[in-house]
Motif scaffolding. Structure first.
Motif, PDB file in Angstrom:
ATOM      1  N   PRO A  48       0.719  -1.069  -0.476  1.00 18.47           N
ATOM      2  CA  PRO A  48       0.152   0.151   0.121  1.00 18.47           C
ATOM      3  C   PRO A  48       0.440   1.366   0.301  1.00 18.47           C
ATOM      4  O   PRO A  48       1.582   1.270   0.665  1.00 18.47           O
ATOM      5  CB  PRO A  48      -0.987   0.250   1.510  1.00 18.47           C
ATOM      6  CG  PRO A  48      -0.658  -1.512   2.074  1.00 18.47           C
ATOM      7  CD  PRO A  48       0.146  -1.774   1.222  1.00 18.47           C
ATOM      8  N   LYS A  49       0.140   2.509  -0.067  1.00 17.75           N
ATOM      9  CA  LYS A  49       0.821   3.239  -0.786  1.00 17.75           C
ATOM     10  C   LYS A  49       1.489   3.824   0.922  1.00 17.75           C
ATOM     11  O   LYS A  49       2.087   5.090   0.671  1.00 17.75           O
ATOM     12  CB  LYS A  49      -0.122   4.619  -1.719  1.00 17.75           C
ATOM     13  CG  LYS A  49       0.467   6.031  -0.774  1.00 17.75           C
ATOM     14  CD  LYS A  49      -0.965   6.912  -1.779  1.00 17.75           C
ATOM     15  CE  LYS A  49      -0.370   8.451  -1.927  1.00 17.75           C
ATOM     16  NZ  LYS A  49      -1.559   9.297  -3.075  1.00 17.75           N
ATOM     17  N   LEU A  75      13.161   0.807  -4.348  1.00 16.80           N
ATOM     18  CA  LEU A  75      11.863   2.424  -3.801  1.00 16.80           C
ATOM     19  C   LEU A  75      11.656   3.669  -4.842  1.00 16.80           C
ATOM     20  O   LEU A  75      10.549   3.289  -4.625  1.00 16.80           O
ATOM     21  CB  LEU A  75      13.321   3.494  -3.671  1.00 16.80           C
ATOM     22  CG  LEU A  75      13.371   4.652  -2.830  1.00 16.80           C
ATOM     23  CD1 LEU A  75      12.353   3.592  -1.721  1.00 16.80           C
ATOM     24  CD2 LEU A  75      14.079   4.930  -1.923  1.00 16.80           C
ATOM     25  N   GLY A  76      11.928   3.228  -6.640  1.00 17.49           N
ATOM     26  CA  GLY A  76      11.348   4.075  -6.915  1.00 17.49           C
ATOM     27  C   GLY A  76      10.110   4.008  -7.714  1.00 17.49           C
ATOM     28  O   GLY A  76       9.714   4.480  -8.211  1.00 17.49           O
ATOM     29  N   TYR A  77      10.333   2.437  -8.257  1.00 17.15           N
ATOM     30  CA  TYR A  77       9.373   2.062  -8.331  1.00 17.15           C
ATOM     31  C   TYR A  77       7.802   2.351  -7.890  1.00 17.15           C
ATOM     32  O   TYR A  77       6.734   2.216  -7.805  1.00 17.15           O
ATOM     33  CB  TYR A  77       9.368   0.463  -9.268  1.00 17.15           C
ATOM     34  CG  TYR A  77       8.432  -0.013  -9.597  1.00 17.15           C
ATOM     35  CD1 TYR A  77       8.978  -0.168 -11.104  1.00 17.15           C
ATOM     36  CD2 TYR A  77       7.618  -0.784  -9.215  1.00 17.15           C
ATOM     37  CE1 TYR A  77       7.163  -0.132 -12.069  1.00 17.15           C
ATOM     38  CE2 TYR A  77       6.201  -1.482  -9.893  1.00 17.15           C
ATOM     39  CZ  TYR A  77       6.365  -1.442 -10.924  1.00 17.15           C
ATOM     40  OH  TYR A  77       5.210  -1.524 -12.147  1.00 17.15           O
ATOM     41  N   TRP A  78       8.276   1.672  -6.051  1.00 17.88           N
ATOM     42  CA  TRP A  78       7.501   1.312  -5.307  1.00 17.88           C
ATOM     43  C   TRP A  78       6.396   2.635  -4.994  1.00 17.88           C
ATOM     44  O   TRP A  78       4.997   3.178  -5.242  1.00 17.88           O
ATOM     45  CB  TRP A  78       7.218   0.459  -4.084  1.00 17.88           C
ATOM     46  CG  TRP A  78       6.305   1.037  -2.675  1.00 17.88           C
ATOM     47  CD1 TRP A  78       5.414   0.948  -2.860  1.00 17.88           C
ATOM     48  CD2 TRP A  78       6.352   2.480  -2.301  1.00 17.88           C
ATOM     49  NE1 TRP A  78       4.659   0.728  -2.175  1.00 17.88           N
ATOM     50  CE2 TRP A  78       5.338   2.292  -1.930  1.00 17.88           C
ATOM     51  CE3 TRP A  78       7.156   3.765  -1.576  1.00 17.88           C
ATOM     52  CZ2 TRP A  78       4.723   3.124  -0.226  1.00 17.88           C
ATOM     53  CZ3 TRP A  78       7.209   4.024  -1.102  1.00 17.88           C
ATOM     54  CH2 TRP A  78       6.299   4.536  -0.185  1.00 17.88           C
ATOM     55  N   TYR A  79       7.185   3.333  -5.230  1.00 17.33           N
ATOM     56  CA  TYR A  79       6.942   5.731  -4.534  1.00 17.33           C
ATOM     57  C   TYR A  79       6.201   5.792  -6.093  1.00 17.33           C
ATOM     58  O   TYR A  79       5.474   6.509  -6.120  1.00 17.33           O
ATOM     59  CB  TYR A  79       8.205   6.137  -4.741  1.00 17.33           C
ATOM     60  CG  TYR A  79       8.073   7.634  -4.646  1.00 17.33           C
ATOM     61  CD1 TYR A  79       6.885   8.720  -3.126  1.00 17.33           C
ATOM     62  CD2 TYR A  79       8.529   8.407  -6.349  1.00 17.33           C
ATOM     63  CE1 TYR A  79       7.249   9.660  -3.680  1.00 17.33           C
ATOM     64  CE2 TYR A  79       8.389   9.481  -6.143  1.00 17.33           C
ATOM     65  CZ  TYR A  79       7.918  10.645  -4.304  1.00 17.33           C
ATOM     66  OH  TYR A  79       7.660  11.391  -4.074  1.00 17.33           O
ATOM     67  N   ARG A  80       6.473   5.444  -7.266  1.00 16.44           N
ATOM     68  CA  ARG A  80       6.335   6.468  -8.631  1.00 16.44           C
ATOM     69  C   ARG A  80       4.234   5.538  -8.522  1.00 16.44           C
ATOM     70  O   ARG A  80       3.400   6.125  -8.916  1.00 16.44           O
ATOM     71  CB  ARG A  80       7.038   6.450  -9.834  1.00 16.44           C
ATOM     72  CG  ARG A  80       8.460   7.109  -8.857  1.00 16.44           C
ATOM     73  CD  ARG A  80       8.827   7.044 -10.368  1.00 16.44           C
ATOM     74  NE  ARG A  80       9.559   8.569 -10.137  1.00 16.44           N
ATOM     75  CZ  ARG A  80       9.433   9.975 -10.910  1.00 16.44           C
ATOM     76  NH1 ARG A  80       8.189   9.597 -12.132  1.00 16.44           N
ATOM     77  NH2 ARG A  80       9.884  10.713 -10.662  1.00 16.44           N
ATOM     78  N   SER A  98       2.792   3.948  -6.405  1.00 18.74           N
ATOM     79  CA  SER A  98       1.917   4.041  -5.576  1.00 18.74           C
ATOM     80  C   SER A  98       0.990   5.416  -5.202  1.00 18.74           C
ATOM     81  O   SER A  98      -0.022   5.562  -4.966  1.00 18.74           O
ATOM     82  CB  SER A  98       2.078   3.186  -3.975  1.00 18.74           C
ATOM     83  OG  SER A  98       3.052   4.482  -3.210  1.00 18.74           O
ATOM     84  N   HIS A  99       2.142   6.233  -5.956  1.00 21.73           N
ATOM     85  CA  HIS A  99       1.945   7.399  -6.233  1.00 21.73           C
ATOM     86  C   HIS A  99       1.975   8.517  -7.746  1.00 21.73           C
ATOM     87  O   HIS A  99       0.645   9.296  -8.071  1.00 21.73           O
ATOM     88  CB  HIS A  99       3.106   8.492  -5.764  1.00 21.73           C
ATOM     89  CG  HIS A  99       3.042   8.194  -3.901  1.00 21.73           C
ATOM     90  ND1 HIS A  99       3.893   7.887  -3.746  1.00 21.73           N
ATOM     91  CD2 HIS A  99       2.914   9.400  -3.378  1.00 21.73           C
ATOM     92  CE1 HIS A  99       3.569   7.595  -2.240  1.00 21.73           C
ATOM     93  NE2 HIS A  99       3.182   9.296  -2.564  1.00 21.73           N
ATOM     94  N   LYS A 100       1.173   7.299  -8.000  1.00 23.02           N
ATOM     95  CA  LYS A 100       0.567   7.292  -9.474  1.00 23.02           C
ATOM     96  C   LYS A 100       1.576   8.913 -10.770  1.00 23.02           C
ATOM     97  O   LYS A 100       1.090   9.022 -11.295  1.00 23.02           O
ATOM     98  CB  LYS A 100      -0.797   7.769  -9.601  1.00 23.02           C
ATOM     99  CG  LYS A 100      -2.119   6.491  -9.103  1.00 23.02           C
ATOM    100  CD  LYS A 100      -3.408   6.956  -8.951  1.00 23.02           C
ATOM    101  CE  LYS A 100      -4.707   6.363  -8.866  1.00 23.02           C
ATOM    102  NZ  LYS A 100      -3.848   4.876  -8.165  1.00 23.02           N
ATOM    103  N   PRO A 113       9.694  10.587   3.904  1.00 23.09           N
ATOM    104  CA  PRO A 113      10.022   9.401   3.944  1.00 23.09           C
ATOM    105  C   PRO A 113      10.479   8.660   3.073  1.00 23.09           C
ATOM    106  O   PRO A 113      10.870   7.143   2.943  1.00 23.09           O
ATOM    107  CB  PRO A 113       8.465   8.752   3.675  1.00 23.09           C
ATOM    108  CG  PRO A 113       7.291  10.094   3.922  1.00 23.09           C
ATOM    109  CD  PRO A 113       7.756  11.272   3.374  1.00 23.09           C
ATOM    110  N   LEU A 114      11.282   8.883   2.536  1.00 28.03           N
ATOM    111  CA  LEU A 114      12.165   8.219   1.209  1.00 28.03           C
ATOM    112  C   LEU A 114      13.524   8.672   1.422  1.00 28.03           C
ATOM    113  O   LEU A 114      14.595   7.953   1.450  1.00 28.03           O
ATOM    114  CB  LEU A 114      11.649   8.850  -0.604  1.00 28.03           C
ATOM    115  CG  LEU A 114      10.350   8.571  -1.315  1.00 28.03           C
ATOM    116  CD1 LEU A 114      11.203   9.362  -2.452  1.00 28.03           C
ATOM    117  CD2 LEU A 114      10.481   7.723  -0.545  1.00 28.03           C
ATOM    118  N   PHE A 115      13.968   9.558   2.954  1.00 31.12           N
ATOM    119  CA  PHE A 115      14.946  10.314   3.152  1.00 31.12           C
ATOM    120  C   PHE A 115      15.762   8.592   3.990  1.00 31.12           C
ATOM    121  O   PHE A 115      16.811   8.420   3.249  1.00 31.12           O
ATOM    122  CB  PHE A 115      15.845  10.914   4.423  1.00 31.12           C
ATOM    123  CG  PHE A 115      14.639  12.678   4.226  1.00 31.12           C
ATOM    124  CD1 PHE A 115      14.139  12.589   2.398  1.00 31.12           C
ATOM    125  CD2 PHE A 115      14.948  13.194   5.140  1.00 31.12           C
ATOM    126  CE1 PHE A 115      13.902  13.869   2.587  1.00 31.12           C
ATOM    127  CE2 PHE A 115      14.248  14.719   4.353  1.00 31.12           C
ATOM    128  CZ  PHE A 115      13.827  15.048   3.396  1.00 31.12           C
TER     129      PHE A 115
END
Ligand SMILES: CC(C)(COP(=O)(O)OP(=O)(O)OC[C@H]1O[C@@H](n2cnc3c(N)ncnc32)[C@H](O)[C@@H]1OP(=O)(O)O)[C@@H](O)C(=O)NCCC(=O)NCCS
Length: 375
Positions: A90-91, A132-137, A139-141, A327-329
């Motif tokens: 989940p996001k 990291l980037g794939y999940w972040y992008r 889930s945040h569309k 949260p990505l720090f």
């Protein structure tokens, strides 16, 4: 009954093993990776060179460096099965939980025994920015970049995945990230590295060691401090408010995240380096208000408690000014530190002794067992 010495509680000050990878120095105010000072590495080197130094023991020659960069690029792509796992998280999950889950899952589809030597570490380092980037992008569309991108530098590739907006990456942002990755790469027997070494000492697999280390790094007393520091800085609207509230927090014996250190007692040598990058970005991106608030906190902490900022404090400002979500720090810390953890896992294996200390028992003396019906 012998007691744990207060001075050595938390294993403070105890030498619990040998390492040739890194030292914070005998006086506890310097930092060297395999003999090279952090100032030299940050000023003259790149993260690609430093990751090679940590993993293979020496700085690379020109041809070794070209080969290493190629390897890091070749190993970037995300397996479809891992993409599906990332899509199902989940996001609202914390990105550190995403990193932990992804590394653990990767260990099931690309087990260490199928990879030779240090290839598991190389693969992990290469793929972590896309994880990291794939999940972040996803889930945040946000648009998903290509993981086979020809973006040459590791820092640039990471920024491409994790920048909050799609503005082009500036040279200052790229250089700042390269420097931050160097500074975060290794730090001797810190809590997460020690976790990785304890796990390695049982002859467990590479991915288990890294997964444990990620869990340890997440806490705000360790890697999570950068997130907490940024939230604190942003909670103040002026330097005067920062000064007043920090004094108030100190009077209530609250901890200010991003200050103090378990080993350094006078200064963290990494802090002035990242501070200068934070300042450069703040100047360029209209962020001097944030920088001045951060400096005010630094001054109050020194005046009131003789405490200095650690790496996490100004890294937070630098990452924030590079348009990275808070949260990505800590996951950035994971990505960089995977090199140090890996070096320690291989070093532990090369001269292994099971790590198993003793406890100072403070429970009841031996006593007779009471049958259930008599309790
Ligand atoms: C990193 C840290 C855990 C090291 O701690 P340590 O060497 O074990 O030192 P202690 O926690 O025992 O602190 C010693 C004293 O300084 C104080 N102190 C240490 N760091 C402090 C901080 N960040 N804010 C306020 N007070 C602090 C403690 O409250 C303690 O005061 P006391 O003697 O009056 O009780 C500690 O400095 C801290 O919690 N910092 C904030 C978290 C952080 O930034 N972590 C990232 C580290 S790279």
């Amino acid at each position: 009954m012998s007691k744990v010495d207060k001075k050595t509680a938390g294993l403070r000050g105890l030498k619990v093993g040998n390492t040739a990878i890194c030292t914070v120095g005998r006086e506890g105010k310097h930092l060297h990776y395999r003999g090279y000072s952090i100032e030299d590495l940050a000023d003259k080197s790149t993260f690609e060179e430093v990751s090679y130094l940590l993993l293979f023991g020496e700085l690379p020659t020109q041809s070794q460096l070209s080969e290493w960069k190629e390897k890091l690029q070749e190993n970037r792509s995300l397996p479809d099965k891992l993409k599906s796992v990332l899509e199902s998280i989940p996001k609202t999950a914390h990105p550190m939980a995403v990193m932990r889950t992804a590394v653990s899952f990767l260990g099931t589809i690309e087990p260490e025994e199928d990879l030779e030597g240090k290839n598991a570490a190389t693969r992990l380092l290469s793929v972590l920015p896309s994880v990291l980037g794939y999940w972040y992008r996803y889930s945040h569309k946000k648009p998903i970049p290509d993981d086979s991108s020809t973006e040459e530098t590791y820092a640039g590739y990471l920024l491409k995945w994790i920048k909050n907006n799609d503005e082009p990456i500036s040279e200052t942002e790229r250089q700042m990230m390269d420097c931050a990755l160097i500074l975060y790469a290794e730090h001797e027997f810190n809590a997460s590295t020690f976790t990785a070494r304890v796990c390695a000492s049982t002859l467990s697999d590479y991915y288990s060691c890294i997964t444990g280390a990620i869990g340890t790094l997440r806490g705000p007393l360790h890697g999570g401090a950068n997130e907490a520091a940024m939230k604190l800085i942003l909670s103040f609207s002026s330097e005067a408010e920062a000064e007043e509230k920090i004094k108030e927090m100190l009077s209530k014996k609250q901890k200010i995240m991003g200050f103090g250190h378990a080993v350094y007692k006078e200064r963290d040598p990494r802090s002035p380096i990242i501070k200068s990058w934070a300042k450069k970005l703040c100047e360029k991106k209209n962020g001097m208000k944030i920088f001045n608030i951060a400096e005010t906190i630094e001054k109050v902490m020194w005046d009131e408690k003789r405490l200095f900022p650690n790496l996490d404090f100004y890294s937070a400002v630098a990452f924030y000014m590079a348009d990275i979500d808070i949260p990505l720090f800590t996951p950035i810390f994971v990505i960089s530190r995977s090199t140090g953890w890996s070096a320690h896992i291989f070093e532990q294996r090369s001269d292994n002794v099971l790590i198993r200390p003793n406890a100072n028992y403070i429970g009841p003396e031996p006593r007779p067992y009471i049958p259930l019906e008599q309790r």
